[in-house]
Design an enzyme around this catalytic site. Sequence first.
Site, PDB file in Angstrom:
ATOM      1  N   ARG A 241       0.805  -1.415  -0.427  1.00  0.00           N
ATOM      2  CA  ARG A 241       0.149   0.564  -0.192  1.00  0.00           C
ATOM      3  C   ARG A 241       1.099   1.208  -0.046  1.00  0.00           C
ATOM      4  NH1 ARG A 241      -4.216   0.052   4.767  1.00  0.00           N
ATOM      5  NH2 ARG A 241      -5.286   2.057   3.416  1.00  0.00           N
TER       6      ARG A 241
ATOM      7  N   CYS B  97      -1.368   5.974   8.988  1.00  0.00           N
ATOM      8  CA  CYS B  97      -1.278   5.026   8.435  1.00  0.00           C
ATOM      9  C   CYS B  97      -2.532   5.006   7.749  1.00  0.00           C
ATOM     10  CB  CYS B  97      -1.562   4.257   8.983  1.00  0.00           C
ATOM     11  SG  CYS B  97      -3.330   4.250  10.724  1.00  0.00           S
TER      12      CYS B  97
END
Length: 287
Positions: free
Chosen positions: A178, A240
Amino acid sequence: MDSIVSKQWLLARMYEPDLIIVDCRFQLGSPKAGQDAFKASHIPGAIYLDLEEDLSAPIGEHGGRHPLPDPQTLAQRLGQVGISNSSHIIAYDDQGGMYASRLWWLLRWLGHDNVYVMDEGFTSWKEAGYLVTDAIAVQIPSTFQYRIRKDMVVDMQTVGLNLDNPSILFVDSREPARYQGLQEPIDAKAGHIPGAINSLWKNVLKDQVSGSWKNEEELREHFAPITQALDHSKEVIVYCGSGVSACPNVLALYRLGYEQVKLYSGSWSDWISYEENPVATGKEGKA
């Protein structure tokens, strides 16, 4: 005292009157799973706080997928479940401490230091033969007075103004794929904040199955690529996807004495909600 406590430590103190055990189990994509698991079985005396109903604000245009809750609303909720300023809170989950760390961070943000995360998780507690129950404890309401620590958190504007600041290190806590922009199963754009290095939050764990945390020596070795570049005048901003899985990294760095670590609470899902914000892909560094 270390912010991570063992299940044996909790077992020996679980009936102390000022100690409150909080079950933080949650499952992304199945929002009732944590509450259902709590109702079925939990540590005796524990109360339940839900990531999305209690520990986050409603989703808006900006702020990410799990915006910070309103401090007054959260303080009132804490009081409703019996948490006061004199309480010692032990949080646990069954997801490696990710959601328990969110509560740890939120309580410290509200000015409350007596909060800890149980090492391992509920499954480990149960497999050790420790007592579990489905009985819901009576919650005697209390009052929680908060004092926000503004220096623990940053917003999108602060991040944007400091992308080229050499005295600030940005740490992305998501999976490498990611971070690199190779895949994005949740958010609308793939990639990372320019200049950020990657340090997957799960790597603070010694055993990802049991959820046991690395000790300080092991954490120091793990974070060496970060800490070698730091002095105590340098700031670390951790993010995050939505401000949840960054919290174990914040906690781990705090255990190593880096109290200047800040959370970008909106994180990637907030960053990309502003069309003008730049996005980077590929590798820039890893810890």
